[in-house]
Design an enzyme around this catalytic site. Structure first.
Site, PDB file in Angstrom:
ATOM      1  N   GLY A   1       0.769  -1.244   0.000  1.00  0.00           N
ATOM      2  CA  GLY A   1       0.000   0.000   0.000  1.00  0.00           C
ATOM      3  C   GLY A   1       0.800   1.293   0.000  1.00  0.00           C
TER       4      GLY A   1
ATOM      5  N   TRP B   1       2.234   3.007  -2.414  1.00  0.00           N
ATOM      6  CA  TRP B   1       1.828   3.954  -3.473  1.00  0.00           C
ATOM      7  C   TRP B   1       0.468   4.557  -3.142  1.00  0.00           C
ATOM      8  CZ3 TRP B   1       3.135   2.775  -9.296  1.00  0.00           C
ATOM      9  CH2 TRP B   1       4.527   2.623  -9.432  1.00  0.00           C
TER      10      TRP B   1
ATOM     11  N   ASP C   1       2.528  -1.013 -10.297  1.00  0.00           N
ATOM     12  CA  ASP C   1       3.830  -1.461  -9.785  1.00  0.00           C
ATOM     13  C   ASP C   1       3.885  -2.994  -9.857  1.00  0.00           C
ATOM     14  OD1 ASP C   1       6.309  -1.004  -8.668  1.00  0.00           O
ATOM     15  OD2 ASP C   1       5.588  -0.842  -6.612  1.00  0.00           O
TER      16      ASP C   1
ATOM     17  N   LYS D   1       5.484  -0.194 -14.179  1.00  0.00           N
ATOM     18  CA  LYS D   1       6.821  -0.756 -13.914  1.00  0.00           C
ATOM     19  C   LYS D   1       7.215  -1.700 -15.052  1.00  0.00           C
ATOM     20  CE  LYS D   1       7.622  -3.592 -10.341  1.00  0.00           C
ATOM     21  NZ  LYS D   1       7.964  -3.716  -8.922  1.00  0.00           N
TER      22      LYS D   1
HETATM   23  C1  LIG Z   1       5.700  -4.664  -5.896  1.00  0.00           C
HETATM   24  S1  LIG Z   1       4.140  -5.015  -5.266  1.00  0.00           S
HETATM   25  C2  LIG Z   1       3.385  -3.442  -5.168  1.00  0.00           C
HETATM   26  C3  LIG Z   1       3.945  -2.547  -4.090  1.00  0.00           C
HETATM   27  C4  LIG Z   1       3.127  -1.280  -3.932  1.00  0.00           C
HETATM   28  N1  LIG Z   1       3.256  -0.405  -5.091  1.00  0.00           N
HETATM   29  C5  LIG Z   1       3.525  -0.505  -2.714  1.00  0.00           C
HETATM   30  O1  LIG Z   1       3.915   0.661  -2.846  1.00  0.00           O
HETATM   31  O2  LIG Z   1       3.409  -1.010  -1.601  1.00  0.00           O
HETATM   32  C6  LIG Z   1       3.298  -5.727  -6.639  1.00  0.00           C
HETATM   33  C7  LIG Z   1       1.905  -6.196  -6.329  1.00  0.00           C
HETATM   34  O3  LIG Z   1       1.249  -6.542  -7.553  1.00  0.00           O
HETATM   35  C8  LIG Z   1       0.283  -7.530  -7.261  1.00  0.00           C
HETATM   36  N2  LIG Z   1      -0.187  -8.154  -8.502  1.00  0.00           N
HETATM   37  C9  LIG Z   1       0.561  -8.848  -9.413  1.00  0.00           C
HETATM   38  N3  LIG Z   1      -0.214  -9.273 -10.426  1.00  0.00           N
HETATM   39  C10 LIG Z   1      -1.478  -8.811 -10.182  1.00  0.00           C
HETATM   40  C11 LIG Z   1      -2.728  -8.905 -10.875  1.00  0.00           C
HETATM   41  N4  LIG Z   1      -2.818  -9.575 -12.039  1.00  0.00           N
HETATM   42  N5  LIG Z   1      -3.816  -8.296 -10.353  1.00  0.00           N
HETATM   43  C12 LIG Z   1      -3.716  -7.621  -9.174  1.00  0.00           C
HETATM   44  N6  LIG Z   1      -2.569  -7.519  -8.461  1.00  0.00           N
HETATM   45  C13 LIG Z   1      -1.452  -8.088  -8.961  1.00  0.00           C
HETATM   46  C14 LIG Z   1       1.023  -8.449  -6.297  1.00  0.00           C
HETATM   47  O4  LIG Z   1       0.122  -9.209  -5.522  1.00  0.00           O
HETATM   48  C15 LIG Z   1       1.831  -7.448  -5.458  1.00  0.00           C
HETATM   49  O5  LIG Z   1       1.167  -7.158  -4.245  1.00  0.00           O
END
Ligand SMILES: C[S@@+](CC[C@H](N)C(=O)[O-])C[C@H]1O[C@@H](n2cnc3c(N)ncnc32)[C@H](O)[C@@H]1O
Length: 212
Positions: free
Chosen positions: A58, A60, A119, A159
């Site tokens: 969370g 972002w 992200d 990203k």
């Molecule tokens: C690097 S983390 C995000 C970190 C976030 N931006 C932060 O600031 O805390 C990437 C997230 O993308 C989610 N994710 C990956 N593929 C997804 C999808 N198809 N639909 C929804 N969420 C997805 C993962 O579960 C993960 O929690």
């Protein structure tokens, strides 16, 4: 504990951005990447509707909520659940899922988003061709999502990774947006190949279909 895992934990704890995130009450150091992109490209403004794809834990969404204050509408989506953030509506599931998209449309109530930020990354296997394909698939799903949900003139942050189909994806975005830039925020680890594509000035719905 395996040596590799221990050294990652030590590196993480000694990371200045992690310490700063703890100090400022952010759930992840990633919040500073969005802050730096925002400062450079002036992306987030009060009154906007922001969609955060892959939002958990969370960071972002927290940054967006602080920047937009009470005059904002933030919708966060993730397959992993997220602890509530004031001012953020959370949808639990895959952003491609029809059910999630229906709930999302209900929250937007006929409006379109001003900005989509992502992200997300595909699961990395280490097999180059497989990872490139996974990344391309994810990127095109995001563009499809944008096609239905981003307003004309809106912006996108995604990203990506250096070298992974980057040229092709950038070319594609250049046909959909007025400007496309590739950024490496200071808070992104030096040795990480991650990059952020910042696309501004969306040409409008159906541009994605027209260029396919
Ligand atoms: C690097 S983390 C995000 C970190 C976030 N931006 C932060 O600031 O805390 C990437 C997230 O993308 C989610 N994710 C990956 N593929 C997804 C999808 N198809 N639909 C929804 N969420 C997805 C993962 O579960 C993960 O929690």
């Amino acid at each position: 504990m395996a040596k590799k895992k221990k050294s990652w934990i030590n590196q993480h704890l000694n990371d200045g951005w992690v310490r700063e995130a703890n100090k400022q009450g952010y759930r992840s150091r990633a919040a500073f990447k969005l802050e730096q992109l925002d400062k450079q490209d002036r992306l987030l403004k009060p009154g906007q509707t922001v969609v955060d794809l892959g939002a958990t834990p969370g960071g972002w969404s927290q940054y967006a909520a602080r920047k937009l204050g009470e005059k904002g509408n933030i919708i966060a989506i993730d397959i992993v659940s997220m602890v509530d953030i004031a001012g953020v509506s959370f949808l639990h599931g895959d952003f491609n899922d029809v059910k999630v998209q229906k709930s999302f449309a209900a929250l937007l109530n006929g409006e379109k988003a001003d900005i989509v930020i992502s992200d997300m990354a595909p699961n990395i296997s280490g097999v180059k061709d497989k990872d490139e394909a996974g990344f391309s698939d994810l990127f095109f799903s995001i563009l499809q999502f944008v096609d239905s949900n981003l307003r004309s003139g809106g912006n996108l942050v995604v990203k990506g990774f250096e070298g992974v189909s980057a040229g092709e994806l950038r070319k594609k975005c250049k046909r959909l947006f007025q400007t496309v830039s590739i950024r490496k925020p200071e808070a992104s680890r030096d040795k990480s190949r991650e990059r952020y594509l910042v696309a501004k000035g969306y040409f409008g719905p159906n541009s994605f279909r027209k260029t396919n």
